[in-house]
Design a protein around this motif. Structure first.
Motif, mmCIF file in Angstrom:
data_model
loop_
_atom_site.group_PDB
_atom_site.id
_atom_site.type_symbol
_atom_site.label_atom_id
_atom_site.label_comp_id
_atom_site.label_asym_id
_atom_site.label_seq_id
_atom_site.Cartn_x
_atom_site.Cartn_y
_atom_site.Cartn_z
ATOM 1 N N TRP A 36 0.867 -1.188 0.000
ATOM 2 C CA TRP A 36 0.000 0.000 0.000
ATOM 3 C C TRP A 36 0.897 1.230 0.000
ATOM 4 O O TRP A 36 1.873 1.304 0.763
ATOM 5 N N PHE A 37 0.524 2.164 -0.842
ATOM 6 C CA PHE A 37 1.214 3.438 -0.941
ATOM 7 C C PHE A 37 0.158 4.528 -0.877
ATOM 8 O O PHE A 37 -1.030 4.267 -1.055
ATOM 9 N N ARG A 38 0.591 5.755 -0.625
ATOM 10 C CA ARG A 38 -0.376 6.853 -0.622
ATOM 11 C C ARG A 38 0.278 8.119 -1.146
ATOM 12 O O ARG A 38 1.496 8.279 -1.079
ATOM 13 N N ARG A 45 4.239 10.423 -3.799
ATOM 14 C CA ARG A 45 3.709 9.157 -3.316
ATOM 15 C C ARG A 45 4.683 8.558 -2.307
ATOM 16 O O ARG A 45 5.912 8.628 -2.516
ATOM 17 N N GLU A 46 4.144 7.937 -1.269
ATOM 18 C CA GLU A 46 4.991 7.374 -0.222
ATOM 19 C C GLU A 46 4.533 5.967 0.163
ATOM 20 O O GLU A 46 3.370 5.606 0.004
ATOM 21 N N PHE A 47 5.465 5.209 0.667
ATOM 22 C CA PHE A 47 5.194 3.849 1.093
ATOM 23 C C PHE A 47 4.391 3.857 2.396
ATOM 24 O O PHE A 47 4.628 4.677 3.282
ATOM 25 N N TYR A 60 5.981 -1.675 7.835
ATOM 26 C CA TYR A 60 5.166 -0.465 7.903
ATOM 27 C C TYR A 60 6.040 0.782 7.883
ATOM 28 O O TYR A 60 7.155 0.789 8.407
ATOM 29 N N ALA A 61 5.482 1.829 7.343
ATOM 30 C CA ALA A 61 6.121 3.133 7.482
ATOM 31 C C ALA A 61 5.997 3.572 8.933
ATOM 32 O O ALA A 61 5.014 3.258 9.613
ATOM 33 N N VAL A 93 -4.624 9.827 -1.545
ATOM 34 C CA VAL A 93 -5.093 8.756 -2.419
ATOM 35 C C VAL A 93 -4.245 7.534 -2.081
ATOM 36 O O VAL A 93 -3.011 7.611 -2.113
ATOM 37 N N TYR A 94 -4.892 6.456 -1.775
ATOM 38 C CA TYR A 94 -4.205 5.231 -1.386
ATOM 39 C C TYR A 94 -4.187 4.264 -2.568
ATOM 40 O O TYR A 94 -5.224 3.990 -3.171
ATOM 41 N N TYR A 95 -2.995 3.780 -2.861
ATOM 42 C CA TYR A 95 -2.792 2.874 -3.982
ATOM 43 C C TYR A 95 -2.336 1.505 -3.494
ATOM 44 O O TYR A 95 -1.540 1.393 -2.561
#
Length: 117
Positions: A36-38, A45-47, A60-61, A93-95
């Motif tokens: 999951w990234f956001r 975009r970040e992890f 986890y971040a 936005v979560y990817y």
């Protein structure tokens, strides 16, 4: 080829919880990792989190550690991101992304999470 589709985003208040889902289809087979990234508004975009195929290894971040939990149900080809104690800075936005190799090759279109204060 693997396709991933995210769902579960929405508008919540600070302190609330939300669960995102990522459904994989196509040549899923076994051995693929899900991440999951956001991307917050106006930022890169970040992890966020990742889980391996068997579900026994997660990362986890620091910003979400202790609040978010990633899990998977391989029978349903679904990975979940349980988000608790949400903060306004979690707005993004979560990817969902999938990989078998070192690269995140397959990406979804994202689902918007908005946390109001």
């Amino acid at each position: 080829q693997v396709q991933v589709v995210e769902s579960g985003g929405g508008l919540v208040q600070a302190g609330d919880s939300l669960r995102l889902s990522c459904v994989a289809s196509g040549r899923t087979g076994s051995g693929y990792h899900i991440g999951w990234f956001r991307q917050p508004p106006g930022k890169e975009r970040e992890f966020v989190a990742t889980i391996n195929w068997s579900g026994d290894s997660t990362i986890y971040a620091n910003s979400v550690k202790g609040r978010f939990t990633i899990s998977r149900d391989n029978a349903k080809n679904t990975v979940y991101l349980q988000m608790n104690s949400l903060k306004p800075e979690d707005t993004a936005v979560y990817y969902c992304a999938a990989r078998r190799s070192i690269n995140w090759d397959y990406w979804g279109k994202g689902t918007l999470v908005t946390v109001s204060s």
